[in-house]
Write a protein that holds these residues in place. Structure first.
Motif, PDB file in Angstrom:
ATOM      1  N   GLU A  93       0.802  -1.212   0.000  1.00  0.00           N
ATOM      2  CA  GLU A  93       0.000   0.000   0.000  1.00  0.00           C
ATOM      3  C   GLU A  93       0.836   1.263   0.000  1.00  0.00           C
ATOM      4  O   GLU A  93       1.959   1.275   0.524  1.00  0.00           O
ATOM      5  CB  GLU A  93      -0.883   0.020   1.245  1.00  0.00           C
ATOM      6  N   SER A  94       0.247   2.320  -0.532  1.00  0.00           N
ATOM      7  CA  SER A  94       0.885   3.633  -0.449  1.00  0.00           C
ATOM      8  C   SER A  94       1.274   3.935   0.993  1.00  0.00           C
ATOM      9  O   SER A  94       0.534   3.601   1.926  1.00  0.00           O
ATOM     10  CB  SER A  94      -0.094   4.726  -0.910  1.00  0.00           C
ATOM     11  N   HIS A  95       2.413   4.564   1.169  1.00  0.00           N
ATOM     12  CA  HIS A  95       2.900   5.078   2.457  1.00  0.00           C
ATOM     13  C   HIS A  95       3.339   4.013   3.454  1.00  0.00           C
ATOM     14  O   HIS A  95       3.719   4.352   4.560  1.00  0.00           O
ATOM     15  CB  HIS A  95       1.847   5.978   3.136  1.00  0.00           C
ATOM     16  N   SER A  96       3.252   2.695   3.084  1.00  0.00           N
ATOM     17  CA  SER A  96       3.632   1.684   4.076  1.00  0.00           C
ATOM     18  C   SER A  96       5.136   1.407   3.992  1.00  0.00           C
ATOM     19  O   SER A  96       5.745   1.536   2.929  1.00  0.00           O
ATOM     20  CB  SER A  96       2.828   0.395   3.877  1.00  0.00           C
ATOM     21  N   ASP A  97       5.707   0.999   5.138  1.00  0.00           N
ATOM     22  CA  ASP A  97       7.142   0.675   5.176  1.00  0.00           C
ATOM     23  C   ASP A  97       7.460  -0.460   4.212  1.00  0.00           C
ATOM     24  O   ASP A  97       8.511  -0.471   3.584  1.00  0.00           O
ATOM     25  CB  ASP A  97       7.556   0.263   6.593  1.00  0.00           C
ATOM     26  N   ASP A  98       6.533  -1.447   4.100  1.00  0.00           N
ATOM     27  CA  ASP A  98       6.770  -2.582   3.198  1.00  0.00           C
ATOM     28  C   ASP A  98       6.909  -2.116   1.755  1.00  0.00           C
ATOM     29  O   ASP A  98       7.471  -2.800   0.921  1.00  0.00           O
ATOM     30  CB  ASP A  98       5.599  -3.573   3.281  1.00  0.00           C
ATOM     31  N   ASN A  99       6.345  -0.971   1.458  1.00  0.00           N
ATOM     32  CA  ASN A  99       6.406  -0.420   0.105  1.00  0.00           C
ATOM     33  C   ASN A  99       7.400   0.751   0.063  1.00  0.00           C
ATOM     34  O   ASN A  99       7.300   1.626  -0.794  1.00  0.00           O
ATOM     35  CB  ASN A  99       4.988   0.056  -0.286  1.00  0.00           C
ATOM     36  N   ASP A 100       8.330   0.759   1.023  1.00  0.00           N
ATOM     37  CA  ASP A 100       9.336   1.833   1.106  1.00  0.00           C
ATOM     38  C   ASP A 100       8.697   3.218   1.121  1.00  0.00           C
ATOM     39  O   ASP A 100       9.281   4.193   0.666  1.00  0.00           O
ATOM     40  CB  ASP A 100      10.327   1.741  -0.069  1.00  0.00           C
ATOM     41  N   ARG A 101       7.476   3.284   1.622  1.00  0.00           N
ATOM     42  CA  ARG A 101       6.718   4.556   1.735  1.00  0.00           C
ATOM     43  C   ARG A 101       6.489   5.229   0.391  1.00  0.00           C
ATOM     44  O   ARG A 101       6.293   6.445   0.304  1.00  0.00           O
ATOM     45  CB  ARG A 101       7.392   5.506   2.712  1.00  0.00           C
ATOM     46  N   LEU A 102       6.507   4.426  -0.682  1.00  0.00           N
ATOM     47  CA  LEU A 102       6.172   4.963  -2.012  1.00  0.00           C
ATOM     48  C   LEU A 102       4.659   4.993  -2.166  1.00  0.00           C
ATOM     49  O   LEU A 102       3.931   4.386  -1.385  1.00  0.00           O
ATOM     50  CB  LEU A 102       6.757   4.057  -3.103  1.00  0.00           C
ATOM     51  N   LEU A 103       4.188   5.667  -3.209  1.00  0.00           N
ATOM     52  CA  LEU A 103       2.775   5.550  -3.586  1.00  0.00           C
ATOM     53  C   LEU A 103       2.600   4.212  -4.293  1.00  0.00           C
ATOM     54  O   LEU A 103       3.536   3.709  -4.930  1.00  0.00           O
ATOM     55  CB  LEU A 103       2.382   6.697  -4.514  1.00  0.00           C
ATOM     56  N   GLU A 104       1.397   3.653  -4.199  1.00  0.00           N
ATOM     57  CA  GLU A 104       1.167   2.354  -4.835  1.00  0.00           C
ATOM     58  C   GLU A 104       1.100   2.505  -6.351  1.00  0.00           C
ATOM     59  O   GLU A 104       0.705   3.558  -6.868  1.00  0.00           O
ATOM     60  CB  GLU A 104      -0.129   1.728  -4.321  1.00  0.00           C
ATOM     61  N   TYR A 105       1.467   1.415  -7.050  1.00  0.00           N
ATOM     62  CA  TYR A 105       1.359   1.340  -8.516  1.00  0.00           C
ATOM     63  C   TYR A 105      -0.127   1.370  -8.933  1.00  0.00           C
ATOM     64  O   TYR A 105      -1.005   1.111  -8.105  1.00  0.00           O
ATOM     65  CB  TYR A 105       2.017   0.041  -9.014  1.00  0.00           C
ATOM     66  N   PRO A 106      -0.438   1.654 -10.220  1.00  0.00           N
ATOM     67  CA  PRO A 106      -1.853   1.639 -10.653  1.00  0.00           C
ATOM     68  C   PRO A 106      -2.400   0.209 -10.712  1.00  0.00           C
ATOM     69  O   PRO A 106      -1.659  -0.727 -11.003  1.00  0.00           O
ATOM     70  CB  PRO A 106      -1.801   2.268 -12.049  1.00  0.00           C
ATOM     71  N   ASN A 107      -3.684   0.064 -10.414  1.00  0.00           N
ATOM     72  CA  ASN A 107      -4.334  -1.258 -10.402  1.00  0.00           C
ATOM     73  C   ASN A 107      -5.341  -1.388 -11.541  1.00  0.00           C
ATOM     74  O   ASN A 107      -5.956  -0.389 -11.946  1.00  0.00           O
ATOM     75  CB  ASN A 107      -5.077  -1.447  -9.068  1.00  0.00           C
ATOM     76  N   TYR A 108      -5.525  -2.590 -12.031  1.00  0.00           N
ATOM     77  CA  TYR A 108      -6.476  -2.879 -13.130  1.00  0.00           C
ATOM     78  C   TYR A 108      -7.207  -4.175 -12.831  1.00  0.00           C
ATOM     79  O   TYR A 108      -6.676  -5.052 -12.166  1.00  0.00           O
ATOM     80  CB  TYR A 108      -5.709  -3.058 -14.453  1.00  0.00           C
TER      81      TYR A 108
END
Ligand code: SAM
Length: 236
Positions: A172-187
């Motif tokens: 998820e956006s802003h999570s440590d597991d995602n290095d605090r990045l925004l999430e990629y687009p979903n389809y």
């Protein structure tokens, strides 16, 4: 976790009985108490505000009802509560703070109205409890209730067992597991909608390449929309 909310508009919190938060309450993962501050007033009109010392426009929330309310809700749980005070003058509320609050046993939210709560109540909270003054953003709401709804939702969904598939929290956006990045687009299906096709890569079945593609999109989005988040990351 136990959550107590003190407000002069208890009806604002009806939506907490819906969706994931509502289910967490129904299953007993979260015990929720909504309290009308006016219960701790002693005059005929149940007054919670008064004119500001020093003059000026607006009214200020009186300290006495707040003091009694905090004493009363503290007694509802054996653990010392963590107090959360929404205010536009607080630290910006973040996912990191949401994770921290999700690990607490007892949260108490103090909803301000008018020009806010008498400063002595805030000082008393800082002296007596672990207290966070948090802002939902650089704008001014009429009261703390909307902020508390948002913060409660952000916190409760992080309590283990509240979200069915905990893996959905990982990227998820802003999570440590995602290095605090925004999430990629979903389809999702269909593969083509109004002439717009799903990116070819996501149909490839190559999980390694898909993970790499998503990582690049997350970085790209973050660079375009929130370069401040990249600037906060360590150089690696
Ligand atoms: C009208 S506001 C008071 C604003 C205050 N006089 C100031 O200028 O900082 C009333 C209440 O709304 C809540 N509030 C307003 N904006 C907020 C924000 N951006 N984040 C969190 N709470 C907010 C707070 O509880 C605040 O006490």
């Amino acid at each position: 976790m136990r959550i107590d909310v003190i407000s002069i508009f208890p009806d604002y919190f009806a939506p907490l009985s819906l969706s994931l938060v509502g289910k967490a309450i129904a299953r007993g993962v979260v015990e929720l108490g909504i309290h009308d501050l006016r219960r701790w007033t002693h005059d005929r009109h149940h007054t919670t505000d008064d004119t500001p010392y020093g003059g000026g426009a607006g009214m200020v929330m009186k300290p006495e009802p707040w003091g009694e309310a905090l004493d009363a809700v503290e007694a509802l749980s054996p653990s010392r509560p963590t107090i959360v005070i929404p205010t536009p003058a607080g630290e910006p509320f973040t996912q990191a703070r949401a994770y921290e609050l999700a690990a607490r046993d007892h949260l108490v939210f103090a909803c301000g109205r008018y020009e806010g709560i008498d400063q002595r109540v805030i000082d008393h909270c800082h002296d007596t409890y672990d207290t966070f003054e948090v802002s939902l953003g650089d704008y001014v709401l009429n009261g703390g209730e909307v902020a508390v709804l948002a913060i409660t939702e952000a916190v409760v969904r992080l309590i283990p067992g509240v979200i069915g598939n905990p893996e959905s929290l990982f990227e998820e956006s802003h999570s440590d597991d995602n290095d605090r990045l925004l999430e990629y687009p979903n389809y999702t299906k269909p593969p083509v909608w109004r002439g717009r096709a799903v990116p070819e890569m996501l149909l490839s079945g190559n999980h390694g390449a898909i993970a790499q593609w998503r990582r690049e999109r997350a970085l790209e989005r973050t660079r375009e929309r929130r370069p401040d988040l990249l600037a906060e990351r360590p150089p690696s």
